[in-house]
Design a protein around this motif. Sequence first.
Motif, PDB file in Angstrom:
ATOM      1  N   GLY A 127       0.915  -1.009  -0.011  1.00 23.01           N
ATOM      2  CA  GLY A 127      -0.453  -0.180   0.347  1.00 23.01           C
ATOM      3  C   GLY A 127       0.666   1.332  -0.357  1.00 23.01           C
ATOM      4  N   ARG A 128       0.208   1.953  -0.350  1.00 23.15           N
ATOM      5  CA  ARG A 128       1.045   3.802  -0.475  1.00 23.15           C
ATOM      6  C   ARG A 128       0.774   4.443   0.213  1.00 23.15           C
ATOM      7  N   LYS A 129       0.333   4.453   1.118  1.00 25.87           N
ATOM      8  CA  LYS A 129       0.200   5.195   2.756  1.00 25.87           C
ATOM      9  C   LYS A 129       1.122   4.065   3.556  1.00 25.87           C
ATOM     10  N   GLN A 130       0.908   2.808   3.678  1.00 23.70           N
ATOM     11  CA  GLN A 130       1.895   2.536   4.417  1.00 23.70           C
ATOM     12  C   GLN A 130       3.071   2.648   4.531  1.00 23.70           C
ATOM     13  N   CYS A 131       3.706   2.099   3.180  1.00 26.93           N
ATOM     14  CA  CYS A 131       5.056   2.059   3.284  1.00 26.93           C
ATOM     15  C   CYS A 131       6.018   3.866   2.742  1.00 26.93           C
ATOM     16  N   LEU A 132       5.127   5.055   2.476  1.00 25.37           N
ATOM     17  CA  LEU A 132       5.791   6.247   2.636  1.00 25.37           C
ATOM     18  C   LEU A 132       5.631   6.911   4.129  1.00 25.37           C
ATOM     19  N   ILE A 133       4.718   5.543   5.068  1.00 25.09           N
ATOM     20  CA  ILE A 133       4.828   6.079   6.822  1.00 25.09           C
ATOM     21  C   ILE A 133       6.432   5.262   6.752  1.00 25.09           C
ATOM     22  N   ILE A 134       6.557   4.022   6.182  1.00 23.11           N
ATOM     23  CA  ILE A 134       8.036   3.389   7.239  1.00 23.11           C
ATOM     24  C   ILE A 134       8.672   3.841   6.111  1.00 23.11           C
ATOM     25  N   SER A 135       8.974   4.271   5.010  1.00 21.83           N
ATOM     26  CA  SER A 135       9.723   5.145   4.426  1.00 21.83           C
ATOM     27  C   SER A 135       9.965   6.599   4.944  1.00 21.83           C
TER      28      SER A 135
END
Length: 692
Positions: free
Chosen positions: A182-190
């Motif tokens: 997912g976009r949101k989850q991976c952006l938060i991780i990043s």
Amino acid sequence: DGYRNTNQVSDDYRYQDGNYDAPNDGYYRGGDEPAQEEDAQSDVTEGHDEDDEVYEGEYQGIPHPDDIKEKQKKRAPAVDDEYRDRADLMAERMEDEEQLAHQYENIIEECGHGRFQWTLFFVLGLALMADGVEVFVVGFVLPSAEKDMCLSSSNKGMLGLIVYLGMMVGAVLLGGLADKLGRKQCLIISLAINAAFAFLSSFVQGYGFFLFCRLISGLGIGGTLPIVFAYFSEFLSREKRGEHLSWLCMFWMIGGIYASAMAWSIIPHYGWGFSMGTKYHFHSWRVFVLVCALPCIASLVALKFMPESPRFLLEIGKHDEAWMILKQVHDTNMRAKGEPERVFTVSYIKTPKQVDEFIEIQSSTGTWYQRWLVRITTTLKQVWDNVLYCLTAQYRMNTLMLAVVWFTMALSYYGLIVWFPDMIRYLQDEAYDSRVKIFDEEEVSHFTFNFTLENQIHRNGEYRNDKFIGMKFKEVRFEDSLFEDCYFEDVRSSETFFENCTIISTVFYNTDLYEHKFINCRLINSTFMKEKEGCHIDFEEDNDFLIYLVSFLGSLSVLPGNIISALLMDKIGRIKMIGGSMLISAVCCFFLFFGNSESAMIGWQCLFCGASIAAWNALDVITVELYPTDKRATAFGILNGLCKFAAILGNSIFSSFVGITKVVPILLASSALVGGGLLALRLPETREQVLM
């Protein structure tokens, strides 16, 4: 005769190949009939409604063949998918995706463009701003950090390149994960990785640990660019996509301006910090590193209140979640427009057929780390499959052409961005060396030097009974000179050397005139007492303000290019924007031959940056639009990772020619831009294309 035994009828209706075949006994059984003449058929069926026709077997409990076929069709996919060829399933999925693409475009148009998109615009803009800041941080802190960490030239070079190495890996890895998790989850991780290690890097004292922290920090921020553009594009309609993705690119420029302004405001104030004993020092440049993490932290917090991309959710079969988010977008925009009574009319959205499915591992299966290992390896395998998919026949040509355009653009841009400050510094050094003062055969005795000597050469001099107390040597050379009965106390030096000198009965107390500064010298009855502690490396005295000013003006100069590209992106198209911008940038490179002064180099740098930004914006837009949703972030990550690799090459190649020749860097940059610009014209135009 009209009534037959039920068992006999059942035997007569035999199931063959999914159809019921009736016996050929002259009775009507819904099967094939002997051909009749048209007139006879017309007479029989005149005034007869086929919908009201009663099937003869209905009274005998025999199902109608058409009903059986319908039930078989409904049951078939659930049973037969296991045995169907994967190519057939993928073909069906692609057909579903095409239908979804057009339906989703209509839904986004119904939702409108308003408050929700602008809120997401600023949240993702902060993430993009953090990416822009990361590129400048190391360059700004190096002049101060090299003194605290005693960095050699090779160490400084590695520190400058390690960030790009981390960003290269992060772009490919996190971009690929964004298409699976997912976009949101991976952006938060990043963003979380970047914020944590950027914060940690400001406190560590050793070079090795600082290098590691900046590497992982770069890995985290490397994932933001592919995810941000994929994420935002999936909330935009076709008419708005090119323009608003270009506006989003402005935050990278804002990040450069922010970093330059903070560096100029904080780093020169060396006392803004604290010390704990003699080993731990927290100076102003560390405060600057902390401040540079603020955009990342702000975006991370704001992102918690944003939803996942509904386009991604539909791609993985989560219809209800996607519908709720789209309704939220619609209602938010309608309330902002003063039309809260408008109803979201969409009730069902096409969901693509799911081919790859996760099977949840039961908690009783193996140990916890075995279960996580299976999940991680499965996910990475899917990411790798996505990477390979971008090189299949359908996308191979577009991927290769885009790769060449990204590479040539990055090689020229990042190479010149490093080359400009180095050339300005080289021109400054030339001007400084031209003002050197030379003293020949001077004789000085019984004199006390308590002031700074700078940019001087002393040849064949004689110094007897002289004192050098509380002073500084800066760029001073003593050649073939004699020092007899002299006294040096509390002396600091930079780029100062004694060559072929004779030093007799001289005392050096609390100085940094270390052994390596005496080249082929004869020291007779001379004493070195209590040498200054600290780094034994001489550092160049950089004009920090000029470095900040050059970066600030370079970032600010892209503002006109950003505005023009945003306004024209949907009017002239992506391809013409890329080709035109790269060719104009190539022409700007040739004018660098006339840059023989600091002001001229700064001016040409601003012109080059302003001309090239339109190509960057159009590249971001077309990369998003050329790939389907389940491959979009992966493809963007691959190309952006290649871009960072080109940046590493550009930095290394271009900086090696500073002070040697201007011809090679200029010809290399202009040739790459021309080649990439001409190749870009062969890419397909995506201006009228729905987001697949």
